[in-house]
Design an enzyme around this catalytic site. Structure first.
Site, PDB file in Angstrom:
ATOM      1  N   SER A 174      30.809   3.480 -37.104  1.00 56.50           N
ATOM      2  CA  SER A 174      30.413   3.730 -38.529  1.00 56.50           C
ATOM      3  C   SER A 174      28.904   3.817 -38.392  1.00 56.50           C
ATOM      4  O   SER A 174      27.983   2.036 -38.034  1.00 56.50           O
ATOM      5  CB  SER A 174      30.389   2.848 -39.284  1.00 56.50           C
ATOM      6  N   CYS A 300      40.093 -15.519 -53.411  1.00 56.66           N
ATOM      7  CA  CYS A 300      39.324 -15.951 -54.896  1.00 56.66           C
ATOM      8  C   CYS A 300      38.590 -14.532 -55.418  1.00 56.66           C
ATOM      9  O   CYS A 300      37.984 -14.843 -56.307  1.00 56.66           O
ATOM     10  CB  CYS A 300      39.892 -17.463 -55.615  1.00 56.66           C
TER      11      CYS A 300
END
Lengths: 440, 440
Positions: A174, A300
């Site tokens: 990429s 989280c």
């Protein structure tokens, strides 16, 4: 910028702008192929690394359908590889995930052992995108060659630094990962590999990447790969020094930290650590306020409430996870300032969460204990466990009830860090019960 | 340029550059949705118009699998639609191609008549990419609504000029077609349309376009769509005047020319004509030398040796085909100079090929004639036919032997232009025999 002016035309056209576009495209392909170490006609440009992986996996599996439908991936591959594997499995194929050790690396012998007669394709990243650990690609490629199985290497993380070693068969990468523009990936399929492009194709990019070529970005991608490679050796050594310093200093400056990933076989500019009793999202926001843009594999910080599959596969602590990526050119002063800011930032987050202080003296009392952390999110279950472990005698147990997926990873990881015994988990009336026996 | 500086970060990240990237992405989506006339959450950005079409067709067909596997397309759709249809057919689906008239337009009643109880999806372009003819999208959308079939509109050609009329269900487009950058397409799926993304996905672009977003290009795409729309009405009128002039003047300046496409319901800046007895590739090269970059649907400009499927479906002459696209801002002087250069260029190509002169007087002789054009490429078979037609009496026939695919289209088209009778074709020992009866 030059290619935005020169490269807007359709390289499939016969008029002069089209012919110039075709020349730019051919030159970019030559340059990229040289950097990869392949023939120009083995390399096509795709709209992203993800698309390169998706096309590569699907095309190789289809091309070798007669051999079988067995796919091998490591458990710490990029999500693009794992998503392609899920699709393969949903379509009736079989997938083997090769596990990794605590540093995040696969064992070449273990990888070689799962190669089968019906294995159509094997995938292995050159280096991990979250913890920087390099994989033993050359050794695995050798086993694959011996077994007649093509190996697809996701080289997104490492191509800036050099060619992928070994006798691999396919490669995906990429451009934005090597400092090039968004919108360009590359897929290499070595001559002789059976490959059957899936889905609709067209006459562009050897039929392997349909749609108008993003020529300005392709030209910039090839130019930037050349540019970063020219300075790769020197810059890699410099960045390695900086990440080495972070690896060494963070555990000295911040208590209850686990630095993860292989200390030696790793990417130059990536360093990852996890902080006990810290909420990853809050820590990220506090570091952001201090001017540092870092990522995290903690649950989280994710919308899925699942910790990073990489940290999970490694079996390391996920709470308070911080991934520092130093782009080429990062000045040492930035690293020093980060090391100055981090301890206070972590301490402030811990204080806010009521985390136990490392030096806290806890009186010993008798009996087993139950910590009910149902409905509480990471890192609270581990904080509550740490608070009460001293309340049971050595040999006594604490039973932590939690419905947070991160606890499944973080409670065993805490036990390992603290020298306590993780007995196991079992379904509870609500969530899961994690049993910890006090050892020290 | 601004978005190259501001928009490089990952919009999925929590740090400030990521949040800024997310804001840019959201703003681009809002702007594009407003220009399309849809809700922002109905629109995703894809790596190209082709990818938007491929994903849209596959997703709609999969989402409505229970209804059936019947797909409708027009015979003059862009190759991306036809390629998607081929894949559907190869996978066991059925495809109906709705024919077009000589202007390139579908008949809304004929389109409505092929809608069936098992039709999963219908596709229709807003305007044709080769000849500029607008399709009756609003009427076809109405039939589709009544039948409960979603209509996917390939709006690549027309979105620069305005919203697609009618109550369509899905829409695909391509930024570089409206003057935006390469590397961006858009796919709109109206709320309520059953859609099941095929292939591996990820959390980006509502799961409909995996891979790192090409944010700088997306931002530029949305900005450029706004910009072209602001001047669309005025510029469309101006370009329409220029293409109107080409449509009127070319047949007056150049003998044996057929201007194709609807004269009124058409794109403002596209005009296409075919020149008898001309080799499209040579003509393109000569025009290129004169500074004009035009395209062609002739088989002699394609590597496939097949004439454009659009011209074929329209049943119009394909040889010497020239497509002139005037980008916004084209000065009238360029058009005038093109009209000055064209007649001499065509005449020179014809002379080199030994084409018959329009005024040539041919003596009448008796009997039938055979023209052996085996191994000769377009436009030679038609040139040889034209040379001998005068050698047979009225009512006599010429049998043209040809193995060039273009002859199948161009010999009947020549007959129509010349008022001669095309009797039919039949397999010959080598190639095909085309029978022409002299009428005048």
């Amino acid at each position: 910028m030059a290619s935005l002016d020169e490269g807007w035309a359709d390289p499939a056209r016969l008029y002069r702008e089209g012919r110039r576009a075709r020349m730019l495209l051919d030159a970019a392909r030559e340059a990229a192929a040289e950097a990869v170490g392949c023939r120009a006609d083995e390399l096509v440009f795709t709209p992203s690394g993800t698309r390169a992986v998706h096309s590569g996996v699907a095309g190789a599996l289809a091309g070798r359908r007669r051999v079988g439908a067995h796919l091998i991936v490591s458990s710490v591959e990029h999500s693009s590889v794992l998503h392609a594997a899920e699709v393969h499995e949903a379509g009736g194929g079989t997938v083997t995930q090769v596990p990794v050790d605590r540093t995040g690396a696969v064992d070449p012998a273990a990888y070689g052992a799962v190669l089968r007669g019906d294995t159509a394709l094997a995938c292995l990243q050159s280096a991990n995108h979250e913890v920087g650990t390099e994989q033993p690609v050359a050794e695995v490629a050798e086993s694959c060659r011996a077994a007649g199985v093509p190996l697809l290497v996701d080289a997104a993380q490492s191509l800036a630094w050099g060619k992928v070693p070994g006798d691999w068969s396919m490669l995906a990468a990429s451009a934005h990962k090597w400092g090039g523009p968004s919108g360009v990936g590359l897929l290499v399929v070595r001559k002789g590999i059976r490959f059957a492009q899936q889905g609709p194709g067209d006459e562009r990019e050897s039929g392997r990447a349909p749609g108008f070529e993003n020529l300005p970005a392709i030209v910039a991608a090839a130019a930037s790969l050349r540019a970063v490679r020219a300075e790769a050796a020197e810059e890699a050594a410099r960045l390695r020094g900086l990440t080495e310093r972070i690896r060494a200093r963070v555990p000295a400056l911040v208590p209850d930290v686990e630095v993860v990933g292989d200390p030696v076989r790793r990417l130059p500019g990536t360093v990852t650590f996890s902080c006990l009793y810290v909420d990853g999202e809050t820590l990220l926001h506090e570091l952001d306020r201090a001017g540092f843009s870092v990522s995290s594999g903690s649950s989280c910080t994710s919308s899925t409430l699942m910790p990073s599959h990489v940290l999970k596969a490694m079996g390391v602590l996920s709470e308070g996870n911080v991934r520092v990526s130093l782009p080429p050119g990062t000045p040492p002063e930035d690293v020093e300032r980060f090391l100055e800011v981090l301890p206070g930032t972590v301490a402030a987050v811990r204080e806010r969460l009521g985390a136990p202080v490392a030096t806290e003296a806890v009186p010993e009392t008798g009996g087993d204990l139950v910590v009910d952390a149902i409905g509480r999110r990471c890192p609270i279950p581990v904080i509550e466990l740490a608070k009460v472990i001293g309340d049971v005698p050595v040999g006594g147990t604490v039973r932590v009830l939690s419905d947070d997926e991160a606890a499944r990873l973080d409670i065993p990881a805490w036990c390992e860090m603290r020298g306590q015994e993780f007995v196991g988990e079992e379904p509870a009336e609500k969530g899961t019960a994690y049993l910890v026996r006090r050892s020290t």
